[in-house]
Design a protein around this motif. Structure first.
Motif, PDB file in Angstrom:
ATOM      1  N   TYR A  85      34.293  10.639 -38.754  1.00  0.00           N
ATOM      2  CA  TYR A  85      33.348  11.429 -39.535  1.00  0.00           C
ATOM      3  C   TYR A  85      32.467  10.607 -40.473  1.00  0.00           C
ATOM      4  O   TYR A  85      31.471  11.076 -40.941  1.00  0.00           O
ATOM      5  CB  TYR A  85      34.056  12.534 -40.311  1.00  0.00           C
ATOM      6  N   LYS A 101      28.257   8.022 -39.214  1.00  0.00           N
ATOM      7  CA  LYS A 101      27.855   8.522 -37.895  1.00  0.00           C
ATOM      8  C   LYS A 101      26.572   7.870 -37.399  1.00  0.00           C
ATOM      9  O   LYS A 101      26.289   7.860 -36.205  1.00  0.00           O
ATOM     10  CB  LYS A 101      27.674  10.037 -37.964  1.00  0.00           C
ATOM     11  N   GLU A 102      25.789   7.324 -38.344  1.00  0.00           N
ATOM     12  CA  GLU A 102      24.493   6.763 -37.948  1.00  0.00           C
ATOM     13  C   GLU A 102      24.606   5.601 -36.960  1.00  0.00           C
ATOM     14  O   GLU A 102      23.634   5.242 -36.325  1.00  0.00           O
ATOM     15  CB  GLU A 102      23.722   6.301 -39.187  1.00  0.00           C
ATOM     16  N   MET A 140      29.383  11.547 -31.389  1.00  0.00           N
ATOM     17  CA  MET A 140      29.681  11.801 -32.805  1.00  0.00           C
ATOM     18  C   MET A 140      28.668  12.776 -33.381  1.00  0.00           C
ATOM     19  O   MET A 140      28.972  13.542 -34.274  1.00  0.00           O
ATOM     20  CB  MET A 140      29.623  10.495 -33.614  1.00  0.00           C
ATOM     21  N   VAL A 141      27.423  12.689 -32.893  1.00  0.00           N
ATOM     22  CA  VAL A 141      26.375  13.515 -33.481  1.00  0.00           C
ATOM     23  C   VAL A 141      25.855  14.588 -32.532  1.00  0.00           C
ATOM     24  O   VAL A 141      25.153  15.496 -32.950  1.00  0.00           O
ATOM     25  CB  VAL A 141      25.182  12.647 -33.955  1.00  0.00           C
ATOM     26  N   LEU A 175      21.614  17.611 -31.038  1.00  0.00           N
ATOM     27  CA  LEU A 175      22.398  17.319 -32.240  1.00  0.00           C
ATOM     28  C   LEU A 175      23.299  18.488 -32.630  1.00  0.00           C
ATOM     29  O   LEU A 175      22.938  19.661 -32.480  1.00  0.00           O
ATOM     30  CB  LEU A 175      21.466  16.957 -33.393  1.00  0.00           C
ATOM     31  N   ARG A 176      24.486  18.121 -33.121  1.00  0.00           N
ATOM     32  CA  ARG A 176      25.413  19.133 -33.621  1.00  0.00           C
ATOM     33  C   ARG A 176      24.862  19.765 -34.887  1.00  0.00           C
ATOM     34  O   ARG A 176      23.987  19.197 -35.540  1.00  0.00           O
ATOM     35  CB  ARG A 176      26.748  18.467 -33.999  1.00  0.00           C
ATOM     36  N   MET A 225      23.651  17.919 -38.394  1.00  0.00           N
ATOM     37  CA  MET A 225      23.218  16.556 -38.102  1.00  0.00           C
ATOM     38  C   MET A 225      21.696  16.413 -38.166  1.00  0.00           C
ATOM     39  O   MET A 225      21.139  15.455 -37.637  1.00  0.00           O
ATOM     40  CB  MET A 225      23.688  16.139 -36.691  1.00  0.00           C
ATOM     41  N   SER A 226      21.031  17.369 -38.803  1.00  0.00           N
ATOM     42  CA  SER A 226      19.570  17.359 -38.753  1.00  0.00           C
ATOM     43  C   SER A 226      18.959  16.167 -39.502  1.00  0.00           C
ATOM     44  O   SER A 226      17.786  15.869 -39.332  1.00  0.00           O
ATOM     45  CB  SER A 226      19.016  18.670 -39.304  1.00  0.00           C
ATOM     46  N   GLU A 227      19.773  15.477 -40.309  1.00  0.00           N
ATOM     47  CA  GLU A 227      19.227  14.285 -40.990  1.00  0.00           C
ATOM     48  C   GLU A 227      18.664  13.280 -39.976  1.00  0.00           C
ATOM     49  O   GLU A 227      17.756  12.516 -40.285  1.00  0.00           O
ATOM     50  CB  GLU A 227      20.309  13.601 -41.836  1.00  0.00           C
ATOM     51  N   PHE A 228      19.236  13.312 -38.746  1.00  0.00           N
ATOM     52  CA  PHE A 228      18.790  12.338 -37.754  1.00  0.00           C
ATOM     53  C   PHE A 228      17.493  12.761 -37.064  1.00  0.00           C
ATOM     54  O   PHE A 228      17.047  12.130 -36.113  1.00  0.00           O
ATOM     55  CB  PHE A 228      19.905  12.067 -36.735  1.00  0.00           C
TER      56      PHE A 228
END
Ligand code: ADP
Ligand code: MG
Length: 636
Positions: free
Chosen positions: A25, A28-29, A130-131, A176-177, A180-183
């Motif tokens: 966890y 994740k990046e 992971m993401v 994306l899960r 996970m929207s930061e990505f």
């Protein structure tokens, strides 16, 4: 392949994916670093193929494209690299678990949540899960059909004919899960790329979100955003030393070594003159998990005029330095150099010689200036340097000063002493360097063979690794002092010359007398064990114990013999010498009884020999009889 097929992941891969999805966890990046690294590898290979195959046109626009799509909740990583055929997809992703899969599972279980290690084990691709709760891949090898691959990471994947409008390359779309929207955020993506992938040699292009509302300038006109390159791309090893910060080189190391720790030491230089090349080498802080595996990923990256020739070029360093990571870039190599040619290539030989010298100097420097780092180095890689002492004839003299051993003065096996220190603290009466070989530190420490050395205040080195005896074989002597196994040949520490042999008249007479007095006993024991012992003699090396086994001057020591047997079958049986202690009450008593009670003396001799075998870690010849004799003795 006709239509889409559903296939199950290999069990270990499934287990790995389960762990990636449910237990990793933090950080994740790193998924992005792994996918970019794969894309970059794929472009390296495409570029190399185009250079070596004259029928191909190299692509002038190699790049890695990242496209976030907020409306669809997807991030796409696209490369125009080598691509994969359907067979390659099956082999590389899903069906066949690499040896790293199991190792990664084990490492995560031992070290806990440390996803950044994933690349180290050759399973970086799976970090995508992971993401993402669904990964779609379309890939195409030049001249083959495009392949599509889809999976949600739960046990199965689908593989089939894909739809691609490019001639080659790979596109990976991550759904994306939640959370996970930061990505999808452009600034976040830039930050991750700069942090982990800045030195990637191809442009990493951030494509504006196609689903985003166009921005307006102050006059209300729509502004179209352009794709931008986010990495600086400059090959870090070609920069001058002063241009590179420690942080940058550490990050580069993490990238090529897939290591989460910073390196212990960095060697960055360019060589001028007969052979021109630049190199950036690293000594890791910890030995890689697979250092002793024959299929370990070792070797350096080799570039010729900006083209990667290979990732794991083993010819650039001798085997004992296989833990060194890094990059070598030479403009003197022909572009079409094949891996097979490297072995006999004169340029490679010259580069290798320079590299070995630089690495050894770096370790010497560490020993002088950073003793703590050097201690760590010795713990992690000391064994490899010992291999070098044995195998690298040219550098034996420098390498032997970099190895160390525990000794009778060590509280535990991490306290070690070098030959140099050992010699510097030898009492003046001591003329030789002594060592004892044993399977463990405790076995060495408790050996009866050390008694008289302790009494004389002589330090004895502990050789607890089979490689140590190979070191002794090569080093032979240090600073004019011979290396000597305490269990080999005759040793007399009281001899006036201290060389173990010459004795003055008086003590010679005394010795002769003693030998004559104990002759009935030594003869008796020698006759009884004539098939298993070379001889029986009185000992000069025992004070408290009754007996010990030693090798004759040129024989294998017990430790060496066990080691040789473990690697090959045809080791000749090596008859050993039994030494008995004439000052021990048990031996005196045996002498008294030997003529009058041969039956009892025989039992006692068997017990004595059995004890000597046990003390050096050799199984007794007949354990059942030995136990029976001990029990009888206890009853009495
Ligand atoms: P590693 O990169 O350490 O081999 P990965 O799990 O990251 O391990 O990738 C597994 C394999 O899948 C790669 O070795 C490569 O053969 C293949 N692969 C992954 N991504 C790509 C890509 N973008 N293009 C071509 N092949 C790829
Ligand atoms: Mg990878």
């Amino acid at each position: 392949m006709e239509k889409t097929e559903k296939k199950a992941f290999q069990t270990e891969v499934s287990e790995l994916l389960h762990l990636v999805i449910h237990s990793l966890y933090s950080k994740k990046e790193v998924f992005l670093r792994e996918l970019i690294s794969n894309a970059s590898d794929a472009i390296d290979r495409a570029k190399f193929e185009a250079l070596t195959d004259k029928t191909m046109e190299p692509d002038s626009e190699y790049c890695i494209r990242l496209t976030p799509n907020r409306a669809g909740g997807t991030l796409t990583v696209c490369d125009n690299g080598i691509g994969m055929t359907a067979e390659e997809v099956e082999r590389n992703i899903g069906t066949v678990a690499s040896s790293g899969t199991r190792m990664f599972l084990k490492a995560i279980k031992e070290k806990g949540n440390a996803p950044e290690m994933i690349g180290q084990f050759g399973v970086g691709f799976y970090a995508a899960f992971m993401v993402a709760d669904k990964v779609e891949m379309v890939t195409r090898r030049r001249g083959s059909d495009a392949v599509s691959w889809v999976s949600d990471g739960n046990g199965e994947y689908e593989i089939g004919v894909g739809d691609s409008d490019s001639a080659y390359g790979t596109t990976i779309k991550l759904h994306l899960r939640e959370g996970m929207s930061e990505f999808l955020d452009e600034w976040r993506i830039r930050e991750i790329v700069r942090r982990y992938s800045d030195y990637i040699a191809y442009p990493i292009v951030l494509v504006p979100d196609p689903s985003a509302e166009p921005e307006k300038d102050k006059d209300g006109n729509e502004v179209r955003k352009e794709p931008v390159t986010v990495n600086s791309m400059k090959a870090i090893w070609k920069k001058s030393k002063s241009e590179v910060t420690g942080e940058e080189s550490d990050e580069f190391y993490r990238h090529i070594a897939h290591d989460s720790e910073a390196p212990l030491a960095t060697i960055h230089f360019s060589a001028e003159g007969a052979t021109e090349f630049s190199a950036m080498l690293f000594i890791p802080s910890s030995a890689p998990y697979d250092m002793y595996f024959s299929n370990a990923r070792t070797g350096l990256q080799l570039y010729a005029r900006n083209v990667l020739i290979g990732d794991d070029i083993k010819e650039l360093l001798p085997h004992y330095l296989c833990f060194v990571k890094g990059v070598v870039d030479s403009s003197d190599l022909p572009l079409n150099v094949s891996r097979e040619m490297l072995q006999d290539d004169a340029v490679i030989h010259r580069i290798r010689k320079v590299l070995v010298g630089k690495v050894i100097s770096c370790i010497e420097d560490m020993r002088e200036k950073k003793p703590e780092d050097f201690a760590r180095f010795s713990r992690e890689f000391g064994r490899m340097i010992k291999e070098g002492v044995h195998s690298d004839w040219e550098n034996t003299d420098r390498l032997r000063d970099l190895v160390s051993f525990p000794s009778t003065l060590s509280d535990d096996e991490t306290r070690t002493v070098s030959f140099k220190e050992y010699v510097s603290r030898m009492p003046s009466s001591q003329k030789e360097i002594y060592y004892i070989s044993a399977d463990t530190f405790a076995a060495a420490k408790n050996s009866p063979l050390l008694e008289s050395f302790a009494q004389h205040g002589y330090e004895v080195l502990f050789f607890t690794d089979p490689i140590d005896e190979f070191v002794a074989e090569r080093v032979n002597e240090y600073d004019g002092k011979k290396l000597r196994a305490v269990d080999r040949g005759e040793i007399n520490l009281d001899a006036p010359e201290g060389d173990g042999k010459s004795e003055n008249e008086e003590s010679k007479k005394e010795t002769d007398e003693k030998n004559a007095r104990f002759k009935p006993l030594t003869d008796f024991i020698a006759e009884r064990f004539k098939d298993s012992l070379r001889s029986v003699r009185l000992s000069n090396r025992l004070t408290d114990s009754a007996c010990c086994l030693v090798a004759d001057e040129f024989g294998y020591t017990a430790h060496m013999e066990r080691f040789m047997r473990s690697i090959r079958q045809d080791v000749p049986k090596n008859l050993r010498v039994l030494e008995i202690n004439p000052n021990h009450p048990l031996i005196q008593k045996m002498l008294d009884n030997v003529a009058s009670d041969p039956a009892k003396s025989g039992d006692w001799a068997d017990l004595l020999y059995g004890q000597a075998q046990l003390a050096e870690g050799t199984p007794v010849d007949n354990p059942a009889r030995f136990n029976k004799l001990v029990s009888e003795l206890m009853l009495k």
